[in-house]
Write an enzyme that holds these catalytic residues in place. Structure first.
Site, short mmCIF file in Angstrom:
data_model
loop_
_atom_site.label_atom_id
_atom_site.label_comp_id
_atom_site.label_asym_id
_atom_site.label_seq_id
_atom_site.Cartn_x
_atom_site.Cartn_y
_atom_site.Cartn_z
N THR A 164 -2.48 20.92 -31.15
CA THR A 164 -2.55 22.04 -30.20
C THR A 164 -1.22 22.21 -29.48
OG1 THR A 164 -3.28 20.63 -28.38
CG2 THR A 164 -5.00 21.58 -29.76
N GLY A 194 1.85 22.32 -27.21
CA GLY A 194 3.12 21.62 -27.19
C GLY A 194 3.20 20.48 -28.18
N VAL A 238 -8.78 27.34 -22.65
CA VAL A 238 -9.77 27.32 -23.73
C VAL A 238 -9.03 27.29 -25.06
CG1 VAL A 238 -11.68 28.51 -24.84
CG2 VAL A 238 -11.45 28.59 -22.36
N THR A 246 -9.87 24.07 -27.48
CA THR A 246 -10.61 23.12 -28.33
C THR A 246 -12.11 23.16 -28.07
OG1 THR A 246 -10.26 21.34 -26.72
CG2 THR A 246 -8.63 21.56 -28.50
N ILE A 269 -10.21 19.64 -19.17
CA ILE A 269 -11.58 19.96 -19.54
C ILE A 269 -11.80 19.70 -21.03
CG2 ILE A 269 -13.36 21.74 -19.62
CD1 ILE A 269 -12.55 20.88 -16.80
N LYS A 271 -18.77 9.19 -28.71
CA LYS A 271 -20.21 9.12 -28.99
C LYS A 271 -20.45 8.88 -30.48
CE LYS A 271 -24.54 11.72 -28.72
NZ LYS A 271 -25.25 12.88 -28.15
N HIS A 327 -9.94 -24.14 1.08
CA HIS A 327 -11.13 -23.38 1.44
C HIS A 327 -10.77 -22.11 2.21
CE1 HIS A 327 -13.67 -26.38 -0.25
NE2 HIS A 327 -13.28 -27.32 0.58
#
Length: 558
Positions: free
Chosen positions: A30, A32, A61, A63, A123, A134, A297
């Site tokens: 995508t 650059g 907007v 991908t 986003i 996933k 301690h």
């Protein structure tokens, strides 16, 4: 095999893409990133060609499209999934390389506007990462340049056998790392936005933010599992901040010794935080630049400065040789052979220093259980400051003087957060409240005692003289008892408290505490002041012929 590459941080991406191409992997990209790869002569397909839909809304907007997410989410073993891809002309995406818009770096810049922050909330990137992570059984997802070598190694190894794929183990590890990164990213956004005072920020060039956001999102990375916690029946692990402070314990390199225990780590942190505050010795005296802190301690049982580590250690050890047995020892200067020889004569659990000479390492070579930790000092350790000023910007805490700007303590089903006690006291801030004026030497001892008292558990009473602790009373419910214990310990160590300077971490509520330290031999006292009975205590000091100064600062440590 298809790889979709879309990165903000382009470190190493050209070399990685070249290696993928050499393995016969098709490159999709995508904006650059695509331009950069094409400029390097790599055949790259724009995402817009894949989706048959142009990037729009200034790249917001590009991908977010079924031909991207379908290629990432389709389960290869399910015929119905593969049939759906075929019906809609969607190719699988087998490798996703994405790092996110630099939100954290953007909001860390001075004067960052809310608009700049919002525009750097990614986003499409997180959406693709979640889809790929996933579907980890079929897709490898890379979210950091440090992952490139391991992925290439496996691809090259399997390419030689004709398959060119990643192992389940590596894909799962990449998936976990991806979800962790998304969690860190979302946490940074939440911390930033929920700290903004929207109404007060209107008309301001940059938003006004609270130190304490409406939601606090802890982001910690596990360093190691521990054998057990404070006690053998407790389980434990050691974590570090996502962005650790320079010169903090979590940056230590363990050179030798057994695995650190829960209590080792807690005590080592107490020792290290104390010793690194002595960057130039006793209140700026360069001839006393070496400092040594011995902790047992969680409390310093001996602190001293000297012309070198050997002298500093010798003085610190004198304070309480009994408690020093099995203690944690920290130096603010590289440990040399002479000091190492002396330290090696006692039983020590952990030994810390900015460095160790070859001679020092040789001394401890035969003591294989001694844990040696090398920790670089922060560049500004010990510098005077007006106190902690955390900005909490975008998940990157603003570090004050190389120390944590925020302290946290768990309570039942809750969390206490506070700015760290990084307050340094200068000579000019001392207020002499008695008729007797402290001498220049006494003022130096008072400031030294005050610096030590900050690291002693409350109620804290610290006797000091000539750049060393002479008696330490800690963690008692009564300040009187702390004073008595400090005197008892000095007596056991055969140290005279005559002419000592005493620091009390909080005010004396009655004159009895002052009488106890003066009876023990104190000639001057430093305390915060602020009690309703301050005048009673001042009158007592005048009556006893001792000098007393108020710091105006309290150092409770619980």
């Amino acid at each position: 095999m298809n790889a979709l590459i879309s990165v903000s941080d382009k470190t190493g991406i050209v070399e990685f893409a070249q290696a993928l191409h050499a393995l016969g992997i098709k490159l999709i990209s995508t904006g650059g990133t695509a331009k950069l790869l094409a400029e390097q002569g790599l055949p790259v397909t724009e995402v817009a060609e894949v989706t048959a839909f142009p990037e729009m809304l200034d790249g917001r907007v590009k991908t977010l499209h079924p031909k991207v997410h379908g290629g990432l989410l389709a389960r290869r073993e399910l015929p119905e999934h593969m049939a759906a891809l075929k019906a809609h002309g969607i190719d699988t995406i087998d490798l996703l390389v994405v790092n996110l818009y630099p939100f954290e770096a953007t909001v860390a810049k001075p004067g960052c506007t809310l608009e700049d922050a919002i525009e750097n909330i990614d986003i499409g990137g997180p959406a693709m990462v979640r889809s790929a992570a996933k579907n980890w059984k079929d897709v490898g997802v890379l979210t950091d340049a440090s992952q490139y070598p391991a992925v290439l190694a496996e691809l090259k190894a399997t390419h030689a056998t004709g398959s060119c794929k990643l192992s389940d183990k590596l894909r799962f590890a990449l998936s976990v790392a991806a979800f962790n990164r998304i969690s860190q990213y979302d946490g940074a956004i939440s911390d930033y936005l929920s700290a903004i005072d929207f109404e007060a920020s209107q008309g301001q060039p940059a938003p006004l933010r609270s130190l304490f956001p409406a939601q606090s999102n802890g982001r910690f990375v596990k360093l190691q599992d521990l054998r057990y916690g404070e006690n053998p029946h407790q389980q434990a692990a050691f974590y570090r901040d996502l962005y650790p402070a320079p010169g903090s314990l979590v940056t230590a390199q363990q050179l030798q010794g057994k695995e650190l225990s829960y209590n080792n780590i807690a005590d080592a942190d107490a020792a290290w935080e104390c010793v690194k505050s002595f960057d130039t010795g006793a209140n700026g005296d360069p001839s006393q630049a070496a400092a040594c802190v011995i902790v047992k301690h969680a409390n310093p049982c001996g602190v001293a400065v000297g012309k070198d580590p050997l002298e500093a250690y010798g003085k610190a050890f004198q304070t309480d040789p009994t408690s020093a047995f099995g203690g944690i020892i920290a130096f603010n200067r590289p440990l040399d052979g002479a000091a190492a020889q002396q330290v090696s004569k006692q039983f020590v659990e952990v030994l810390m220093a900015p460095d160790f000479t070859a001679e020092a390492l040789e001394v401890f070579k035969g003591k294989v259980n001694v844990r040696l930790l090398k920790i670089a000092l922060p560049a500004t350790a010990g510098a005077s400051g007006a106190g902690a000023g955390a900005s909490g910007v975008g998940g990157r805490t603003d570090w004050e003087n190389g120390r944590n700007a925020m302290d946290a303590k768990r309570v039942g089903s809750g969390l206490l957060l506070q700015t760290a006690d990084n307050r340094e006291l200068t000579m000019a801030e001392l207020k002499v409240v008695t008729r007797k004026q402290p001498t220049p030497e006494q003022l130096q001892d008072l400031l030294f005692a005050w610096k030590v008292a900050k690291y002693v558990k409350s109620n804290a009473i610290v006797f000091c003289k000539n750049g060393m602790t002479m008696g330490v009373g800690a963690g008692q419910m009564s300040r009187l008892d702390s004073a008595r214990i400090a005197s008892i310990k000095a007596e056991h160590a055969r140290l005279s408290l005559a002419g000592t300077a005493v620091a009390s971490d909080a005010f004396f509520p009655f004159r009895d505490g002052l009488d106890v330290v003066v009876d023990a031999g104190a000639s001057c006292v430093i305390q915060p002041g602020g009690s309703m009975r301050d005048q009673e205590v001042i009158d007592a000091a005048d009556e006893r012929g001792v000098a007393m100064v108020f710091s105006g600062v309290r150092h409770f440590r619980h």
